[in-house]
Design a protein around this motif. Sequence first.
Motif, PDB file in Angstrom:
ATOM      1  N   LYS A  67       0.835  -1.221   0.000  1.00 27.67           N
ATOM      2  CA  LYS A  67       0.000   0.000   0.000  1.00 27.67           C
ATOM      3  C   LYS A  67       0.861   1.259   0.000  1.00 27.67           C
ATOM      4  CE  LYS A  67      -4.211  -1.851   1.889  1.00 27.67           C
ATOM      5  NZ  LYS A  67      -4.580  -2.510   3.132  1.00 27.67           N
ATOM      6  N   ALA A  68       2.074   1.166   0.529  1.00 26.94           N
ATOM      7  CA  ALA A  68       3.013   2.307   0.499  1.00 26.94           C
ATOM      8  C   ALA A  68       4.111   2.046  -0.523  1.00 26.94           C
ATOM      9  CB  ALA A  68       3.606   2.537   1.884  1.00 26.94           C
ATOM     10  N   ALA A  81       7.660   1.135   0.732  1.00 24.86           N
ATOM     11  CA  ALA A  81       8.591   2.129   1.289  1.00 24.86           C
ATOM     12  C   ALA A  81       9.208   1.599   2.589  1.00 24.86           C
ATOM     13  CB  ALA A  81       7.859   3.446   1.538  1.00 24.86           C
ATOM     14  N   LYS A 128       3.882  -3.442  -8.771  1.00 17.93           N
ATOM     15  CA  LYS A 128       4.142  -2.037  -9.108  1.00 17.93           C
ATOM     16  C   LYS A 128       5.512  -1.550  -8.631  1.00 17.93           C
ATOM     17  CE  LYS A 128       1.655   2.284  -8.943  1.00 17.93           C
ATOM     18  NZ  LYS A 128       0.580   3.055  -8.375  1.00 17.93           N
ATOM     19  N   ALA A 143       9.753   1.891  -3.262  1.00 16.51           N
ATOM     20  CA  ALA A 143       9.644   3.269  -3.778  1.00 16.51           C
ATOM     21  C   ALA A 143      10.380   4.275  -2.907  1.00 16.51           C
ATOM     22  CB  ALA A 143       8.184   3.662  -3.952  1.00 16.51           C
ATOM     23  N   ALA A 169      12.703   5.405   0.915  1.00 16.36           N
ATOM     24  CA  ALA A 169      12.480   5.468   2.346  1.00 16.36           C
ATOM     25  C   ALA A 169      11.071   6.039   2.536  1.00 16.36           C
ATOM     26  CB  ALA A 169      13.526   6.366   2.986  1.00 16.36           C
ATOM     27  N   ASP A 170      10.467   5.729   3.678  1.00 10.11           N
ATOM     28  CA  ASP A 170       9.084   6.138   3.918  1.00 10.11           C
ATOM     29  C   ASP A 170       9.023   7.644   4.203  1.00 10.11           C
ATOM     30  OD1 ASP A 170       6.564   6.706   5.169  1.00 10.11           O
ATOM     31  OD2 ASP A 170       6.289   4.540   5.361  1.00 10.11           O
ATOM     32  N   ILE A 171       8.457   8.380   3.244  1.00 14.91           N
ATOM     33  CA  ILE A 171       8.449   9.850   3.337  1.00 14.91           C
ATOM     34  C   ILE A 171       7.589  10.309   4.512  1.00 14.91           C
ATOM     35  CG2 ILE A 171       7.911  11.998   2.108  1.00 14.91           C
ATOM     36  CD1 ILE A 171       8.439  10.391  -0.528  1.00 14.91           C
ATOM     37  N   GLY A 176      17.179  12.396  11.726  1.00 17.03           N
ATOM     38  CA  GLY A 176      17.408  12.134  10.304  1.00 17.03           C
ATOM     39  C   GLY A 176      18.728  11.398  10.111  1.00 17.03           C
ATOM     40  N   PHE A 197      18.342   7.830  11.261  1.00 19.61           N
ATOM     41  CA  PHE A 197      17.593   7.031  10.282  1.00 19.61           C
ATOM     42  C   PHE A 197      18.504   6.665   9.101  1.00 19.61           C
ATOM     43  CE2 PHE A 197      14.294   6.756   6.816  1.00 19.61           C
ATOM     44  CZ  PHE A 197      13.704   5.598   7.277  1.00 19.61           C
ATOM     45  N   GLY A 230      15.717   5.194  -1.529  1.00 17.90           N
ATOM     46  CA  GLY A 230      16.193   4.064  -0.729  1.00 17.90           C
ATOM     47  C   GLY A 230      15.997   2.725  -1.426  1.00 17.90           C
ATOM     48  N   PRO A 267      15.309  10.374  -6.430  1.00 13.83           N
ATOM     49  CA  PRO A 267      14.525  11.620  -6.498  1.00 13.83           C
ATOM     50  C   PRO A 267      14.604  12.488  -5.243  1.00 13.83           C
ATOM     51  CG  PRO A 267      13.085   9.767  -6.010  1.00 13.83           C
ATOM     52  CD  PRO A 267      14.486   9.218  -6.050  1.00 13.83           C
ATOM     53  N   GLU A 268      15.603  12.249  -4.394  1.00 14.42           N
ATOM     54  CA  GLU A 268      15.672  12.973  -3.120  1.00 14.42           C
ATOM     55  C   GLU A 268      15.666  14.481  -3.284  1.00 14.42           C
ATOM     56  OE1 GLU A 268      17.380  10.261  -3.846  1.00 14.42           O
ATOM     57  OE2 GLU A 268      17.261   8.875  -2.158  1.00 14.42           O
ATOM     58  N   GLY A 278      20.419   9.023   1.463  1.00  9.23           N
ATOM     59  CA  GLY A 278      21.001   8.830   2.788  1.00  9.23           C
ATOM     60  C   GLY A 278      21.362   7.397   3.112  1.00  9.23           C
TER      61      GLY A 278
HETATM   62  N1  CO8 Z   1       7.112   6.797   1.209  1.00  2.04           N
HETATM   63  C1  CO8 Z   1       5.877   6.700   1.735  1.00  2.04           C
HETATM   64  N2  CO8 Z   1       4.793   6.418   0.999  1.00  2.04           N
HETATM   65  C2  CO8 Z   1       4.963   6.234  -0.319  1.00  2.04           C
HETATM   66  C3  CO8 Z   1       6.218   6.327  -0.923  1.00  2.04           C
HETATM   67  C4  CO8 Z   1       7.335   6.615  -0.092  1.00  2.04           C
HETATM   68  N3  CO8 Z   1       8.588   6.679  -0.569  1.00  2.04           N
HETATM   69  N4  CO8 Z   1       6.085   6.102  -2.247  1.00  2.04           N
HETATM   70  C5  CO8 Z   1       4.776   5.876  -2.450  1.00  2.04           C
HETATM   71  N5  CO8 Z   1       4.100   5.969  -1.298  1.00  2.04           N
HETATM   72  C6  CO8 Z   1       2.652   5.787  -1.080  1.00  2.04           C
HETATM   73  C7  CO8 Z   1       1.877   6.990  -1.585  1.00  2.04           C
HETATM   74  O1  CO8 Z   1       1.863   8.018  -0.613  1.00  2.04           O
HETATM   75  C8  CO8 Z   1       0.517   6.387  -1.804  1.00  2.04           C
HETATM   76  O2  CO8 Z   1      -0.137   6.259  -0.563  1.00  2.04           O
HETATM   77  P1  CO8 Z   1      -1.731   6.558  -0.453  1.00  2.04           P
HETATM   78  O3  CO8 Z   1      -2.378   5.533  -1.350  1.00  2.04           O
HETATM   79  O4  CO8 Z   1      -2.000   6.343   0.991  1.00  2.04           O
HETATM   80  O5  CO8 Z   1      -1.932   7.956  -0.928  1.00  2.04           O
HETATM   81  C9  CO8 Z   1       0.831   4.973  -2.292  1.00  2.04           C
HETATM   82  O6  CO8 Z   1       2.180   4.710  -1.888  1.00  2.04           O
HETATM   83  C10 CO8 Z   1       0.774   4.829  -3.799  1.00  2.04           C
HETATM   84  O7  CO8 Z   1       1.590   5.837  -4.378  1.00  2.04           O
HETATM   85  P2  CO8 Z   1       1.064   6.856  -5.487  1.00  2.04           P
HETATM   86  O8  CO8 Z   1      -0.403   7.075  -5.366  1.00  2.04           O
HETATM   87  O9  CO8 Z   1       1.928   8.071  -5.442  1.00  2.04           O
HETATM   88  O10 CO8 Z   1       1.350   5.993  -6.794  1.00  2.04           O
HETATM   89  P3  CO8 Z   1       1.664   6.559  -8.257  1.00  2.04           P
HETATM   90  O11 CO8 Z   1       1.605   5.377  -9.159  1.00  2.04           O
HETATM   91  O12 CO8 Z   1       0.808   7.726  -8.575  1.00  2.04           O
HETATM   92  O13 CO8 Z   1       3.180   7.076  -8.176  1.00  2.04           O
HETATM   93  C11 CO8 Z   1       5.497   6.947  -7.555  1.00  2.04           C
HETATM   94  C12 CO8 Z   1       4.227   6.167  -7.927  1.00  2.04           C
HETATM   95  C13 CO8 Z   1       5.996   7.728  -8.772  1.00  2.04           C
HETATM   96  C14 CO8 Z   1       6.534   5.926  -7.150  1.00  2.04           C
HETATM   97  C15 CO8 Z   1       5.191   7.930  -6.395  1.00  2.04           C
HETATM   98  O14 CO8 Z   1       4.540   7.212  -5.361  1.00  2.04           O
HETATM   99  C16 CO8 Z   1       6.404   8.575  -5.797  1.00  2.04           C
HETATM  100  O15 CO8 Z   1       6.945   9.507  -6.378  1.00  2.04           O
HETATM  101  N6  CO8 Z   1       6.831   8.111  -4.606  1.00  2.04           N
HETATM  102  C17 CO8 Z   1       7.929   8.699  -3.876  1.00  2.04           C
HETATM  103  C18 CO8 Z   1       9.251   8.294  -4.489  1.00  2.04           C
HETATM  104  C19 CO8 Z   1      10.375   8.971  -3.769  1.00  2.04           C
HETATM  105  O16 CO8 Z   1      10.504  10.180  -3.746  1.00  2.04           O
HETATM  106  N7  CO8 Z   1      11.247   8.152  -3.165  1.00  2.04           N
HETATM  107  C20 CO8 Z   1      12.397   8.636  -2.449  1.00  2.04           C
HETATM  108  C21 CO8 Z   1      12.096   8.811  -1.013  1.00  2.04           C
HETATM  109  S1  CO8 Z   1      13.400   9.602  -0.155  1.00  2.04           S
HETATM  110  C22 CO8 Z   1      14.536   8.405   0.076  1.00  2.04           C
HETATM  111  O17 CO8 Z   1      14.367   7.260  -0.281  1.00  2.04           O
HETATM  112  C23 CO8 Z   1      15.793   8.846   0.764  1.00  2.04           C
HETATM  113  C24 CO8 Z   1      16.539   7.649   1.361  1.00  2.04           C
HETATM  114  C25 CO8 Z   1      17.530   8.088   2.360  1.00  2.04           C
HETATM  115  C26 CO8 Z   1      16.925   8.631   3.603  1.00  2.04           C
HETATM  116  C27 CO8 Z   1      17.921   9.084   4.544  1.00  2.04           C
HETATM  117  C28 CO8 Z   1      17.406   9.382   5.909  1.00  2.04           C
HETATM  118  C29 CO8 Z   1      17.552  10.754   6.353  1.00  2.04           C
END
Ligand code: CO8
Length: 260
Positions: free
Chosen positions: A23-24, A27, A60, A64, A66-68, A79, A82, A111, A133-134, A142
């Motif tokens: 569902k997430a 993440a 899918k 996707a 780390a959990d935003i 931070g 984490f 992540g 995409p950070e 990170g």
């Molecule tokens: N974290 C939390 N929830 C997420 C994440 C995520 N990374 N990705 C998707 N979800 C959730 C969405 O919020 C959504 O939840 P809900 O149904 O409750 O609204 C569900 O998953 C489905 O996602 P979408 O509706 O957005 O699905 P789409 O098909 O429209 O889009 C994407 C898919 C393109 C993948 C889009 O979800 C997206 O852009 N996700 C975020 C991707 C992203 O930016 N990832 C990088 C996160 S930052 C990171 O990883 C840094 C790591 C290091 C951290 C260091 C610590 C400090």
Amino acid sequence: MQMNNLLCEYEEGVAVVTVNRPKALNALNRETLEELLGCFAELATIRELVGVIITGAGDKAFVAGADIAAMQGLDALAGRAFGLLGQRVMRTIETFAKPVIAAVNGFALGGGCELAMACDIRIAAVNARFGQPEVNLGVIPGFGGTQRLPRLIGVGPALELLLTGDMIDADEAYRLGLVNRVVTPEQLLPHCREILANVAKKGPISIKLCKEAVRAGMELDIDSACRQEADLFGLCFASADQKEGMQAFLEKRAAMFGDH
Ligand code: CO8
């Protein structure tokens, strides 16, 4: 071990670890990262384990990111903590004694891309998408992404991905050397299993030492790395695998190695 966010199935030498938060989009939150640490600690106790496949639940996403939602409210110290936890997971996988394959079945972002990069081999389904995409979120990778991406694909292409935050498809990831191969979604897990079936036939000591030589050697200067290779090469000659492997070759028969 009770796990809320991971599925771990073990059968005939192969463990499949599935990040299971569809569902997430799978993440990585703190609990999932801690479960990954626990899971790999348990897998390390299975003597006959040939290797591990990591994938994501659903069709899918691999992972996707780390959990935003979980990261949004963190302060600088939290931070950092984490990030360190995520880095520990990636290092655990990278230094795991057995081969680890990422079966990338969809989005591998942030992540998730970092998780795939910590694995030894990356196989992508045609629908896989990669990116860091950070910068869209006002942060930087990170979980080791700023270090592993340039080591894997070179500084120029890595910086382009890191600075634009752009997503690339599986074919582009293959062209850049980020993945070893692109297959259909149906072929993804069978193909990863085939790779491990091939590994299973080889000398288990050689497999372990080969990974160690590459992984540790990449962090050293060439002279130290070659010295380390010589040490590990020498160590092979203290193993039954070397005796069996070379004897089998000379007797023109298949080698019968011991357990992995
Ligand atoms: N974290 C939390 N929830 C997420 C994440 C995520 N990374 N990705 C998707 N979800 C959730 C969405 O919020 C959504 O939840 P809900 O149904 O409750 O609204 C569900 O998953 C489905 O996602 P979408 O509706 O957005 O699905 P789409 O098909 O429209 O889009 C994407 C898919 C393109 C993948 C889009 O979800 C997206 O852009 N996700 C975020 C991707 C992203 O930016 N990832 C990088 C996160 S930052 C990171 O990883 C840094 C790591 C290091 C951290 C260091 C610590 C400090």
